[in-house]
Design a protein around this motif. Structure first.
Motif, PDB file in Angstrom:
ATOM      1  N   SER A 287      48.201  32.044  41.106  1.00 21.27           N
ATOM      2  CA  SER A 287      47.548  33.101  40.323  1.00 21.27           C
ATOM      3  C   SER A 287      46.756  32.556  39.143  1.00 21.27           C
ATOM      4  CB  SER A 287      48.583  34.100  39.808  1.00 21.27           C
ATOM      5  OG  SER A 287      49.517  33.437  38.985  1.00 21.27           O
TER       6      SER A 287
ATOM      7  N   MET B 252      44.074  39.944  42.053  1.00 18.18           N
ATOM      8  CA  MET B 252      43.498  39.125  43.109  1.00 18.18           C
ATOM      9  C   MET B 252      42.509  38.098  42.552  1.00 18.18           C
ATOM     10  SD  MET B 252      44.984  40.073  45.924  1.00 18.18           S
ATOM     11  CE  MET B 252      44.019  39.337  47.214  1.00 18.18           C
ATOM     12  N   ILE B 253      42.560  37.820  41.264  1.00 21.62           N
ATOM     13  CA  ILE B 253      41.679  36.811  40.685  1.00 21.62           C
ATOM     14  C   ILE B 253      42.499  35.591  40.280  1.00 21.62           C
ATOM     15  CG2 ILE B 253      39.955  38.474  39.916  1.00 21.62           C
ATOM     16  CD1 ILE B 253      41.155  38.111  37.072  1.00 21.62           C
TER      17      ILE B 253
ATOM     18  N   THR C  20      36.685  32.496  36.131  1.00 23.36           N
ATOM     19  CA  THR C  20      37.577  33.329  36.926  1.00 23.36           C
ATOM     20  C   THR C  20      37.065  33.341  38.360  1.00 23.36           C
ATOM     21  OG1 THR C  20      38.037  34.711  35.006  1.00 23.36           O
ATOM     22  CG2 THR C  20      38.570  35.618  37.159  1.00 23.36           C
TER      23      THR C  20
ATOM     24  N   ASP D 162      37.180  34.856  42.154  1.00 23.47           N
ATOM     25  CA  ASP D 162      37.489  36.093  42.861  1.00 23.47           C
ATOM     26  C   ASP D 162      37.448  35.822  44.363  1.00 23.47           C
ATOM     27  OD1 ASP D 162      37.789  38.589  43.942  1.00 23.47           O
ATOM     28  OD2 ASP D 162      36.136  39.510  42.835  1.00 23.47           O
TER      29      ASP D 162
ATOM     30  N   THR E  21      38.230  37.468  46.856  1.00 22.23           N
ATOM     31  CA  THR E  21      37.895  38.582  47.739  1.00 22.23           C
ATOM     32  C   THR E  21      36.419  38.591  48.134  1.00 22.23           C
ATOM     33  OG1 THR E  21      37.525  40.091  45.882  1.00 22.23           O
ATOM     34  CG2 THR E  21      39.750  40.027  46.840  1.00 22.23           C
TER      35      THR E  21
ATOM     36  N   TRP F  90      34.646  35.663  48.616  1.00 14.66           N
ATOM     37  CA  TRP F  90      34.319  34.398  49.285  1.00 14.66           C
ATOM     38  C   TRP F  90      34.038  34.564  50.766  1.00 14.66           C
ATOM     39  CZ3 TRP F  90      38.753  31.022  46.890  1.00 14.66           C
ATOM     40  CH2 TRP F  90      38.437  30.746  45.558  1.00 14.66           C
TER      41      TRP F  90
ATOM     42  N   PRO G  16      47.145  35.431  45.595  1.00 16.50           N
ATOM     43  CA  PRO G  16      45.854  35.662  46.231  1.00 16.50           C
ATOM     44  C   PRO G  16      45.316  34.463  47.019  1.00 16.50           C
ATOM     45  CG  PRO G  16      45.537  35.368  43.879  1.00 16.50           C
ATOM     46  CD  PRO G  16      47.014  35.336  44.139  1.00 16.50           C
TER      47      PRO G  16
END
Length: 162
Positions: free
Chosen positions: A157, A1-2, A14, A16, A18, A20, A138
């Motif tokens: 991705s 999920m990154i 990187t 992420d 999730t 945000w 993601p």
């Protein structure tokens, strides 16, 4: 999920998506393509800065400091909406080099090449109904002008700056 950003940048970073959902820079998907939103963002940023200042001053006078949490109403609102994140700040943080002109988006088994300016002027959809994009994520890429609103770039991705 990154989602890593690498290539012709000073700093490989990187992302992420999730986390945000708690970021103040997120924009409601329904409002993302409205020009009025840009004006509201400036006003909202000033208001958020003011609230942060007030919170910091207030917390400095309390021993021990109080952890300001998300109110129940705000939590319910977050979990009921779809959000996008502007990419401009992330590209700036990676510091694309002077020679960088384009970006390759690794989207599933495809590589999609777009200009660096187009990437900077885009959004990542990262949450639908407050939940991460697990099946075709993601993230999805939307151009701010809304030209691909009906057909975003999905399954992103990785971003490689060229």
């Amino acid at each position: 999920m990154i989602v890593p950003i690498s290539g012709n940048v000073t700093y490989s970073i990187t992302l992420d998506p999730t986390v945000w959902i708690f970021d103040d820079r997120k924009v409601l998907l329904e409002e993302a393509f409205n020009k009025k939103q840009e004006i509201q963002e400036d006003d909202n940023e000033l208001e958020r800065a003011s609230k942060r200042w007030d919170r910091e001053v207030y917390q400095q006078n309390i021993k021990p400091p109080v952890n300001a949490s998300i109110k129940k109403f705000e939590r319910e609102k977050i979990l009921a909406n779809s959000y996008v994140m502007p990419l401009e700040d992330f590209i700036a943080n990676a510091e694309a080099k002077q020679s960088a002109e384009s970006a390759i988006l690794l989207a599933g088994d495809k590589e999609i090449k777009i200009s660096l300016d187009a990437l900077k002027d885009s959004y990542f959809l990262f949450a639908v109904d407050g939940k991460p994009l697990k099946e075709d994520g993601p993230v999805h890429l939307y151009f701010k002008d809304g030209s691909n609103r009906e057909d975003p770039i999905k399954h992103i991705s990785k971003i490689v700056i060229e």
